[in-house]
Design an enzyme around this catalytic site. Structure first.
Site, short mmCIF file in Angstrom:
data_model
loop_
_atom_site.label_atom_id
_atom_site.label_comp_id
_atom_site.label_asym_id
_atom_site.label_seq_id
_atom_site.Cartn_x
_atom_site.Cartn_y
_atom_site.Cartn_z
N TRP A 97 0.90 25.47 44.23
CA TRP A 97 0.38 26.82 44.47
C TRP A 97 -0.67 26.82 45.59
O TRP A 97 -1.09 27.88 46.05
CB TRP A 97 -0.21 27.42 43.20
CG TRP A 97 -1.47 26.77 42.69
CD1 TRP A 97 -1.60 25.52 42.18
CD2 TRP A 97 -2.77 27.36 42.63
NE1 TRP A 97 -2.90 25.28 41.81
CE2 TRP A 97 -3.65 26.39 42.07
CE3 TRP A 97 -3.29 28.61 42.99
CZ2 TRP A 97 -5.00 26.63 41.86
CZ3 TRP A 97 -4.65 28.84 42.77
CH2 TRP A 97 -5.49 27.87 42.22
N ASP A 98 -1.06 25.65 46.04
CA ASP A 98 -2.01 25.51 47.16
C ASP A 98 -1.54 26.34 48.36
O ASP A 98 -2.36 26.92 49.08
CB ASP A 98 -2.10 24.05 47.61
CG ASP A 98 -2.48 23.10 46.49
OD1 ASP A 98 -2.33 23.46 45.32
OD2 ASP A 98 -2.90 21.97 46.80
N GLU B 165 -8.61 22.36 35.50
CA GLU B 165 -7.75 21.46 34.73
C GLU B 165 -8.54 20.56 33.80
O GLU B 165 -7.96 19.71 33.12
CB GLU B 165 -6.89 20.64 35.69
CG GLU B 165 -5.88 21.50 36.44
CD GLU B 165 -5.15 20.76 37.54
OE1 GLU B 165 -4.09 21.23 37.97
OE2 GLU B 165 -5.67 19.71 38.00
N LYS C 115 -13.72 21.68 36.89
CA LYS C 115 -13.18 20.91 38.01
C LYS C 115 -13.22 21.70 39.31
O LYS C 115 -13.55 21.18 40.37
CB LYS C 115 -11.74 20.49 37.70
CG LYS C 115 -11.08 19.66 38.79
CD LYS C 115 -9.64 19.33 38.41
CE LYS C 115 -8.95 18.51 39.49
NZ LYS C 115 -7.52 18.27 39.20
N GLN C 116 -12.86 22.98 39.24
CA GLN C 116 -12.79 23.82 40.43
C GLN C 116 -12.92 25.28 40.03
O GLN C 116 -12.93 25.59 38.84
CB GLN C 116 -11.47 23.61 41.18
CG GLN C 116 -10.24 24.12 40.44
CD GLN C 116 -8.95 23.74 41.11
OE1 GLN C 116 -8.47 22.63 40.94
NE2 GLN C 116 -8.38 24.65 41.89
#
Length: 771
Positions: A357-358, A487, A599-600
């Site tokens: 999906w990046d 994640e 994580k992000q």
């Protein structure tokens, strides 16, 4: 973090050979042209640590999944872009003694990636075990003018002796992927031929039947003059080459020019590959190295005219942004709608070179603004063509309708084998839907909606309809058992971002239906019948929109990442002992999952995508809560935080996050660059400058700028292609200067003021910079 590269505005320079850094450098100095790519391996043999890598776009292998258990719905394979025929090889020996930098005393080593002109060069002196000294100069590139061609110029000069030089150019198909699940070699030989001065090798994948033909031809000069030579041929299993022995004299150089054409069965008929390759090769050989190199430089200069970012007063930042832009332009050209962008591009094997999906979330904005709109359109068409596969993926997981796009894919089929991602990280569907909106909003190309867009939106909406369930306890629709962008949190209920992007997709799908009804009624009638759109499902979508549950923390005025997040022990990253970082290399997975650490961007990812739905105060409250709990252990994290920090006026934080994403690979922040550069996050670096520092948005069909100048910079400028108009935006301490490089005029909004920018003129806006 390893800072061993010299600062330069247009070059990446390594001026000392350190075997410990070699695999990192092999990634950083990679070259490519969208059709093929090559890690910066040495032409001569090297027995030290190295990740040999030559890759052909779209040529992949279904490597059998390796897991300790199996669950229904698991993909049977993990698709991988293959390490293909090694075409750069030129073994060198002196009086029978091989040149191997792992066994030589190496001095004066310099490796340079020339980003302005698009080539890699390397030079060194080596003292062999025998005591003989030589000087080597090498230069190579893969052509962005003739995509199948790679060319090498390799010179050897004896420093303190006369002797015999043996040159062995070759093509080696006996290669394997380092990440092969069962150490399998994926290639079979089909055809090989070696004659004096040339050779050809055709190999085929053991599955899927991709054929690759590599053909080489070379000539040799001594002291600048072409010479006649004799060569022995080598013909071994999956290996072809020549061996040339020449007398050499002290201080006189010998240069081999090697040209290679790589062609695949993706583009040509199998029985034509060798002839096609030979024809392309002969044309390149006739042009010669210098003419090919000049063409390469001119083509790269044209690319830079559209995509360059100039930063004054910060060489580190300037080098970094150009490196990121360079690698993006090496990875994807948009010429082939069967291709997409892997997280590592052509620089390594991690993530298999597959599509994530990046692309939709991070790469699309770069290509929208730096190239013709057809390039970005190809990225969307890639997904449209895989819609049937996405519907199959949903059925494999037990859904009766709708489409679930894969988390990882080559051909549209899911090939990721971690359950929490394969089954749960379904927010990727929302990113693909948002990419359609992003494209149409930026380009104004509403024709895409009737041609391709509605098909995808309807099927994604049908998936969301079935994926939610109504909770009698809450009196709302809920989404259970998901993994959000963070994640470090699996199998959670009601991830705010996933719920929000699902509802947004339903809303946008209904908007597109209304648009097509009113503006393209005939086309909508066709689509209505084709897609069998029912009033009952539209009513259901509206009900979900009106009654979706979103977790919130009322006291703090924030959106909760998911149900129960506040039950976790709330610790800030700054209060962690640094020896615990990165968490993914120091903590057990159990400990990570029970922690509050992120994580992000997760909630913040949603606020970035849907920024126009939320006021600045709301974004600020959520940023203030979540960023201190974020460890940024995804390469995709820093850019979103940088853009939002700029939005809410946290300019130092915006710059801090920018530097982290911009020099992620050059300084090896995550200690993982050896397995490839983070190509998709490089697009996030561009976003940090243009959307963050430049404040660029598109609102109501109009380009909007709200720039600020980072305190570390004297000025910066960037270019954007907007609806056929190329604009150059210069931001300094005094003013904003907009140059319209197109003939047509364009009205844009700067600091909330509409300003007409005449064609082929420059307009100056004074004293309104954010600071």
């Amino acid at each position: 973090m390893k800072q061993y590269l010299k600062m330069d505005e247009w070059k990446i320079i390594e001026n000392h050979f350190d075997a410990e850094n070699n695999q990192i450098s092999e990634s950083i100095f990679s070259i490519g042209n969208g059709y093929m790519g090559q890690r910066a391996n040495f032409e001569e043999q090297y027995s030290g640590k190295s990740l040999q890598g030559s890759y052909m776009a779209g040529v992949y292998y279904p490597d059998k999944t390796r897991v300790g258990w199996w669950k229904n719905g698991y993909p049977e394979y993990f698709a991988k872009v293959l390490n293909s025929t090694n075409w750069i090889g030129i073994d060198i020996s002196i009086d029978g003694e091989a040149v191997d930098l792992a066994k030589c005393q190496v001095n004066d080593f310099v490796r340079i990636l020339n980003m302005k002109d698009g080539y890699l060069q390397r030079s060194f002196t080596a003292k062999l075990p025998s005591g003989k000294k030589i000087k080597v100069d090498a230069k190579r590139f893969v052509s962005i003018v003739q995509k199948e061609i790679g060319a090498i110029k390799y010179s050897v000069t004896p420093i303190d002796f006369d002797g015999v030089l043996t040159i062995s150019p070759y093509l080696d198909g006996n290669v394997k992927n380092t990440d092969s699940n069962y150490d399998e070699k994926f290639w079979d030989e089909i055809y090989s031929n070696s004659a004096m001065g040339e050779a050809s090798l055709t190999v085929k994948t053991k599955k899927l039947d991709f054929y690759v033909n590599s053909s080489m031809k070379y000539d040799i000069e001594q002291s600048g003059k072409k010479i006649n030579f004799n060569a022995r041929t080598k013909l071994e299993k999956k290996f072809v080459g020549n061996v040339v022995e020449l007398k050499i004299k002290r201080d006189e150089d010998t240069t081999i020019y090697k040209y290679v054409a790589n062609v695949t069965s993706r583009d040509y008929k199998i029985d034509e590959l060798e002839n096609v390759g030979k024809t392309i090769l002969e044309k390149a050989f006739d042009k010669g190295f210098e003419e090919l190199l000049n063409e390469q430089a001119e083509a790269w200069h044209n690319k830079w005219k559209e995509s360059d970012i100039v930063i004054e007063g910060d060489v580190s930042a300037q080098q970094a942004i150009r490196f990121n832009i360079f690698q993006l332009n090496q990875t994807y050209t948009g010429e082939d709608d069967r291709l997409n962008i892997g997280p590592k591009g052509f620089t390594g094997e991690k993530y298999g070179g597959s599509t994530y999906w990046d692309t939709e979330a991070y790469c699309l904005p770069f290509y929208l603004s730096t190239a013709d709109q057809k390039i970005a359109r190809q990225l969307l068409i890639y997904r449209y063509k895989q819609l049937d596969k996405a519907k199959e993926n949903a059925k494999k997981l037990g859904f009766t309708k709708g489409a679930l796009y894969p988390m990882v894919t080559m051909n549209g089929e899911e090939c990721h084998n971690e359950w929490e991602i394969t089954f749960e990280e379904i927010h990727r569907n929302g990113a693909i839907a948002h990419a359609i909106y992003n494209y149409v909003n930026y380009t104004g190309d509403k024709s895409y909606l009737g041609q391709y867009g509605l098909d995808v939106l309807v099927e994604i909406s049908r998936f969301w309809e079935e994926r939610v369930n109504f909770s009698n306890n809450k009196g709302k629709y809920v989404m259970l058992g998901v993994t959000g962008p963070n994640e470090y949190e699996n199998n959670s209920n009601n991830n705010w971002y996933t719920n929000r992007i699902a509802v947004w997709t339903l809303e946008y799908t209904l908007q597109v239906i209304d648009y097509l009804k009113n503006n393209e009624p005939e086309r909508y009638a066709e689509l209505h019948n084709k897609l069998n759109i029912k009033d009952t499902e539209i009513s259901k979508w509206k009900d979900i929109i009106d009654n979706m549950y979103y977790p919130v923390e009322e006291k703090l005025g924030i959106y909760l990442q998911q149900d129960g997040y506040m039950d976790k022990e709330q610790i800030l990253v700054k209060d962690l002992d640094p020896k615990n970082l990165p968490l993914n290399q120091n903590w057990s997975w159990d400990r990570i999952l029970r922690s509050c650490f992120i994580k992000q961007a997760d909630v913040l990812q949603g606020l970035y995508f849907l920024e126009d739905r939320y006021d600045t105060a709301t974004i600020k409250r959520n940023f203030d809560f979540y960023e201190p709990r974020t460890v940024h252990e995804s390469s995709l994290s820093s850019c979103v935080h940088s853009i939002l920090a700029a939005k809410i006026g946290y300019y130092e934080k915006a710059y801090e996050m920018y530097l982290r994403t911009a020099r992620l690979d050059l300084d090896n922040y995550n200690n993982d660059t050896e397995d490839g550069c983070h190509i998709t996050s490089m697009a996030g670096t561009w976003m940090s400058v243009v959307q963050g520092f430049g404040g660029m948005r598109v609102r109501n069909g109009k380009l909007v700028l709200n720039p600020f100048l980072p305190g570390h910079w004297n000025s910066f400028s960037f270019k954007v292609m907007f609806r056929g108009t190329l604009l150059k935006i210069d931001i300094s301490k005094e003013n904003v200067v907009v140059t319209n490089e197109a003939e047509q005029e364009l009205t844009i909004t700067i600091y909330d003021e509409d300003i007409l920018i005449p064609g082929e003129e420059t307009t100056v806006i004074v004293n309104k910079l954010r600071n």
